[in-house]
Motif scaffolding. Structure first.
Motif, short mmCIF file in Angstrom:
data_model
loop_
_atom_site.label_atom_id
_atom_site.label_comp_id
_atom_site.label_asym_id
_atom_site.label_seq_id
_atom_site.Cartn_x
_atom_site.Cartn_y
_atom_site.Cartn_z
N GLU A 44 0.84 -1.20 0.00
CA GLU A 44 0.00 0.00 0.00
C GLU A 44 0.88 1.26 0.00
O GLU A 44 0.59 2.23 -0.70
CB GLU A 44 -0.92 -0.01 1.23
CG GLU A 44 -1.90 1.13 1.23
CD GLU A 44 -2.78 1.14 2.48
OE1 GLU A 44 -2.58 0.31 3.39
OE2 GLU A 44 -3.67 2.00 2.53
N SER A 45 1.96 1.21 0.77
CA SER A 45 2.83 2.40 0.86
C SER A 45 3.54 2.68 -0.46
O SER A 45 3.89 3.81 -0.76
CB SER A 45 3.86 2.24 1.99
OG SER A 45 4.97 1.47 1.54
N LEU A 46 3.72 1.63 -1.26
CA LEU A 46 4.31 1.84 -2.59
C LEU A 46 3.33 2.62 -3.47
O LEU A 46 3.73 3.39 -4.34
CB LEU A 46 4.66 0.47 -3.19
CG LEU A 46 5.23 0.40 -4.60
CD1 LEU A 46 6.53 1.20 -4.72
CD2 LEU A 46 5.49 -1.06 -5.00
N GLY A 47 2.05 2.42 -3.24
CA GLY A 47 1.03 3.19 -3.97
C GLY A 47 0.32 2.39 -5.05
O GLY A 47 -0.60 2.88 -5.68
N VAL A 48 0.76 1.15 -5.26
CA VAL A 48 0.07 0.34 -6.26
C VAL A 48 -1.30 -0.05 -5.72
O VAL A 48 -1.50 -0.12 -4.51
CB VAL A 48 0.88 -0.93 -6.62
CG1 VAL A 48 2.22 -0.57 -7.23
CG2 VAL A 48 1.08 -1.83 -5.40
N ASN A 49 -2.24 -0.26 -6.62
CA ASN A 49 -3.58 -0.59 -6.15
C ASN A 49 -4.15 -1.87 -6.75
O ASN A 49 -5.33 -2.14 -6.68
CB ASN A 49 -4.53 0.59 -6.36
CG ASN A 49 -4.38 1.18 -7.74
OD1 ASN A 49 -3.85 0.54 -8.64
ND2 ASN A 49 -4.84 2.40 -7.92
N ALA A 50 -3.26 -2.65 -7.35
CA ALA A 50 -3.68 -3.96 -7.85
C ALA A 50 -2.47 -4.88 -7.89
O ALA A 50 -1.36 -4.43 -8.17
CB ALA A 50 -4.29 -3.85 -9.24
#
Ligand code: GLC
Ligand code: CA
Length: 537
Positions: A44-50
């Motif tokens: 989540e902290s990386l920012g990916v959402n899938a």
């Protein structure tokens, strides 16, 4: 055909996880699903959402799980079906969707369907695979077969390794002199199609958000242009639109002009089979294609030629932009070496600027966000061969086993590379200008600007044969961004005819003061290995 594209894809950034190498939660040396759940905060902290999860189903692992022996059961080494459902749930709570890997073209020879199919006595599974009519008759070279393996007097067609017999989707143009070649609507192919649909429904009902589809073009045999294979996917897409409108299909096809009209929401641009994409990333002198390619565009020599890419891309883009998206990948479990090999950290930041600001839905391969490297010379693991070196454990920290596992090092799925200093999550999280933090920043940027959404308009501003920089614009809802990239270790300049909207430009990212007035023109001036983003409206 009127299809719907789920809205969530506009802001999607995918992350590919090879489960055996991500995080080992139970000290057996192999990554697992509870391990992925534990790392969701990081993801989540990386920012990916899938997430695209490589196959995690029961398998003898002779091709790392691409040889499935039960499509509806999680492989015990990764956990249980309940663990996978828990992953769907916990990921969802963080706004992350999970796509599974669907392998529709072939199973393992250990699959019960195949065990039945190979029997001499006819049974309901006899026609589920592609069998010829005698072990003494060879099949054609384009339909490789295995002879002498089965009880029945027939050879089976394989899709990849010999342990991956092709499921029977029929022949688009059966040879009338070879009656074993069945038509696409024969009972065997019909049953197989229905069963694959059942597998999809099984996981969608449990919370999966879709599938990455393995060798998606391979299904129907003797199918020039893949028209009959496409027809199958079009039916599947119509069913999804109706019953699971949020679900997404990503193809391993590499020909967006075929895959996207066929019904795939996304087709991957493969760094090893799309020539234009190869010209961007494939490093001369690396990997198993050592001398076949000229300079890549993302090379500090500046010898690359962006036109090779742009011509291919424009063709694909124009043909598919209203139907679906293309995915740039940083790499994958097959592509080797890794994209960071032979590239400086600054150059890698430009690679990410490019991948995260072009149209479509990018896919980041685990470890590429910290610039992990390929390990040369590893013995083949689970049918990996040269691919084995891109499948090493995720490098979480500099502690034991790179923080991947607390098992004895001899038990690890694959060894941790010798040189990991600086290439760990722990070290890069705290370093403000690390590759990891740059990737995070660029993902945030992509998700903050409508003009960077998957479907925002794309225009080439400057892409000249053998020249630099490369400049393009993205626009949506009266917002327009200009992105310029110079991979070379020399300054790059170019002139652009004056456009009034650039007068009120706002600097967004990268190198400032890159746009200057030059009489009747604009002068774009980029420092060595740098890129820039401006908002021009
Ligand atoms: C795809 C997969 C690869 C696998 C092959 C056979 O190319 O990405 O890993 O070996 O299909 O299923
Ligand atoms: Ca484990």
């Amino acid at each position: 055909m009127q299809t719907k594209i789920p809205d969530w894809l506009k802001n999607a950034v995918f992350y590919e996880i090879y489960p055996q190498s991500y995080y080992d939660s139970n000290r057996d040396g192999i990554g697992d699903i509870p391990g992925i759940i534990q790392k969701l905060g990081y993801i989540e902290s990386l920012g990916v959402n899938a997430i695209w999860l490589n196959p995690c189903f029961e398998s003898p692992f002779q091709d790392a799980g691409y040889d499935v022996s039960d499509y509806t059961k999680v492989a015990p080494r990764y956990g249980t079906n309940e663990d996978l459902i828990q992953l769907f749930l916990e990921a969802k709570q963080r706004g992350i969707r999970i796509l599974l890997d669907l392998v529709p073209g072939h199973t393992s020879i250990d699959h019960p369907w195949f065990k039945q199919s190979q029997k001499a006595h006819p049974n309901p599974y006899s026609d589920w695979y592609v069998w010829n009519d005698s072990v003494w008759n060879a099949t054609d070279a384009d339909l490789p077969s295995v002879r002498g393996f089965a009880e029945r007097n027939a050879s089976y067609i394989t899709n990849f390794f010999y342990i991956q017999p092709a499921l029977n989707y029929g022949f688009a143009h059966p040879d009338p002199y070879q009656p074993w070649q069945q038509s696409v609507d024969a009972p065997g192919p019909k049953a197989v199609r229905q069963e694959i649909k059942n597998v999809m429904r099984f996981w969608l009902d449990k919370g999966a958000s879709g599938f990455r589809v393995d060798m998606a073009a391979s299904l129907v045999k003797r199918d020039p242009g893949h028209q009959e294979t496409a027809r199958f996917w079009t039916e599947i897409r119509a069913w999804l639109d109706e019953s699971y409108p949020e679900a997404v299909l990503i193809s391993e096809w590499g020909t967006p002009t075929e895959a996207i009209p066929a019904g795939f929401h996304i087709d991957m641009l493969l760094n090893y089979s799309n020539p234009g994409v190869i010209s961007l990333f494939r490093k001369r002198g690396y990997g198993n294609h050592r001398d076949h390619y000229s300079w890549s565009f993302f090379d500090e020599s500046g010898h690359g030629n962006i036109k090779q890419f742009v011509d291919e891309y424009q063709h694909y883009y124009n043909a598919t932009k209203d139907l679906g998206y293309m995915a740039f990948i940083t790499g994958n479990h097959d592509d080797h070496p890794r994209i960071a090999d032979g590239r400086s950290e600054n150059l890698m930041k430009l690679v990410y600027l490019f991948i995260l600001s072009m149209p479509g839905t990018p896919i980041i391969y685990y470890g590429d966000e910290i610039g992990m490297h390929y390990t040369e010379g590893l013995p083949s693991k689970e049918g990996g061969y040269a691919r084995t070196g891109v499948r090493t454990p995720m490098q979480w920290s500099t502690s034991e086993n790179a923080g991947f596992s607390t098992a004895d090092p001899s038990k690890l799925y694959l060894p941790v590379p010798n040189e990991i200093e600086g290439i760990t999550v722990e070290q890069q999280e705290t370093k403000q200008d690390s590759l990891f933090n740059t990737v995070r920043e660029l993902i945030k940027l992509k998700q903050a600007y409508p003009a960077l959404e998957a479907d925002a308009d794309f225009q080439i501003v400057y892409a000249e044969e053998g020249k630099l920089p490369f400049i393009f614009s993205r626009s949506k809802q009266n917002q327009s961004l200009l992105i310029a990239i110079n991979p070379s270790n020399q300054e790059a300049n170019c002139n652009i005819p004056k456009q009034s909207n650039w007068l009120n430009r706002k600097f967004i990212y990268g190198q400032d003061n890159a746009i200057n007035e030059d009489g009747e023109k604009w002068l774009i001036k980029l420092k060595p290995v740098s890129g820039t983003v401006y908002q021009v409206v």
